[in-house]
Enzyme design. Structure first.
Site, mmCIF file in Angstrom:
data_model
loop_
_atom_site.group_PDB
_atom_site.id
_atom_site.type_symbol
_atom_site.label_atom_id
_atom_site.label_comp_id
_atom_site.label_asym_id
_atom_site.label_seq_id
_atom_site.Cartn_x
_atom_site.Cartn_y
_atom_site.Cartn_z
ATOM 1 N N GLY A 47 0.793 -1.218 0.000
ATOM 2 C CA GLY A 47 0.000 0.000 0.000
ATOM 3 C C GLY A 47 0.824 1.266 0.000
ATOM 4 N N GLY A 48 2.076 1.166 -0.479
ATOM 5 C CA GLY A 48 2.923 2.345 -0.553
ATOM 6 C C GLY A 48 3.581 2.736 0.761
ATOM 7 C CD GLU A 170 4.748 -5.139 -4.477
ATOM 8 O OE1 GLU A 170 5.270 -5.412 -3.384
ATOM 9 O OE2 GLU A 170 3.848 -4.286 -4.601
ATOM 10 N NE ARG A 174 -2.577 -7.706 -1.780
ATOM 11 C CZ ARG A 174 -2.748 -6.547 -2.407
ATOM 12 N NH1 ARG A 174 -3.868 -6.336 -3.085
ATOM 13 N NH2 ARG A 174 -1.834 -5.596 -2.351
ATOM 14 C CB VAL A 177 -7.913 -1.609 -5.263
ATOM 15 C CG1 VAL A 177 -8.909 -0.481 -5.504
ATOM 16 C CG2 VAL A 177 -7.709 -1.825 -3.769
#
Length: 329
Positions: A47-48, A170, A174, A177
């Site tokens: 998420g940064g 990476e 999953r 969003v």
């Protein structure tokens, strides 16, 4: 070692440390080998978060201390590693689907370059100004790697794209969003396929069966001030979502909903699809105009400004563009 395995399978990788850096001495040697500036990252990050650019060796000790503390607080794991820092890359990712029977396909790319503080704001597919043969080549590399890894389920290979080349950063194992833009473009329900694969079903289509039609854009609607970006939790007095052909909204909010202060500020995703990029942009602007969220502040006006900016319309942007745009405006 993820990077070593990806290199063995022919996936182009970013030069970086071989696993976690354990101390300052090791970090200094690794950074010297890579060359400054480097990007310091949390091994368990996402998420940064847990990322910092380090310009020189004299900044290394402080940067490691700050990033390690942030990583421990956010992820419960303070392990850090280094990558070469790219100054003007785009963030391009490849969506894959793989079953338990040796079958793997990719659903094309997503351009996620418009980011604020390493968190995605707008995503689209197809990516502009990248030759299709390059996308097809990197997509096939990803599916071949999945077969060799024995990977199953949905997943996303993330790359930096600069100077005409891809560098793996990476893999997200999953649903992400931004998966709806790929669903719009291919007509494939990624969530359903993930469930079927988990039930040991075979994929019912091959790579040659997948077509990429039109263009799709996703805007992440956040509960935040569009100028200061301060989170804006609170009571939503009225929510009116957009609608119409080629418009999709994924959200949990409703009139009367209370946005809590405890979680990520993302409250909705607005996605549009049209026969080309120009029409997808226009459709998104209409959808944003139609969206009503009263009682809290959102970043809807920021999206309107971005979608009409010269750099977005011309497809001339990198992962640094949004931050530069915000500073100037």
């Amino acid at each position: 070692d993820v990077y070593k395995r990806q290199q063995e399978y022919g996936v182009p990788t970013v030069p970086g440390s071989k696993g976690a850096v354990v101390n300052l001495e090791d970090a200094l040697k690794t950074s010297k080998d890579i060359g400054f500036p480097v990007l310091l990252k949390a091994s368990a990050g996402g998420g940064g978060r847990g990322m910092m650019i380090v310009e020189s060796s004299k900044d290394l000790s402080k940067a490691m201390s700050i990033t390690k503390s942030e990583a421990e607080n956010a992820f419960g794991n303070g392990d850090l590693y280094f990558e070469r820092y790219f100054d003007k890359p785009r963030h391009i990712e490849i969506q894959v689907l793989c079953d338990n029977h040796g079958n793997a396909v990719h659903l094309g790319e997503r351009d996620c370059s418009l980011q604020r503080r390493n968190q995605k704001v707008i995503e689209e597919t197809t990516a502009v100004n990248i030759p299709r043969e390059q996308i097809n080549k990197i997509g096939n590399i990803c599916t071949n790697a999945c077969k060799k890894l024995g990977y199953t389920g949905a997943g996303t290979f993330e790359f930096l794209y600069q100077d005409g080349g891809f560098s793996f950063i990476e893999m997200n194992t999953r649903i992400q969003v931004e998966h709806p833009v790929s669903e719009f473009l291919t007509g494939i329900d990624i969530i359903s396929q993930q469930i079927l694969v988990a039930s040991n079903e075979k994929l019912k289509f091959r790579q040659e069966d997948i077509s990429f039609n039109g263009h799709s854009i996703e805007c992440r609607i956040n509960a935040e001030d569009p100028v200061t970006f301060i989170p804006s939790p609170g009571h939503i007095s009225l929510f009116h979502p957009p609608g119409g052909p080629g418009v999709r909204i994924d959200s949990h909010i409703y009139s009367g909903y209370d946005v809590p202060p405890n979680y990520d500020s993302l409250i909705a995703k607005i996605v549009t699809h049209a026969e080309n990029r120009e029409l997808a942009i226009k459709k998104m602007l209409f959808a944003l105009d139609e969206t009503v969220i009263q009682g809290i502040k959102t970043n809807i006006n920021l999206h309107k400004r971005l979608l009409t900016s010269d750099f977005f319309v011309n497809g001339n942007f990198t992962i640094n563009t949004l931050n530069q745009f915000i500073k100037k405006n």
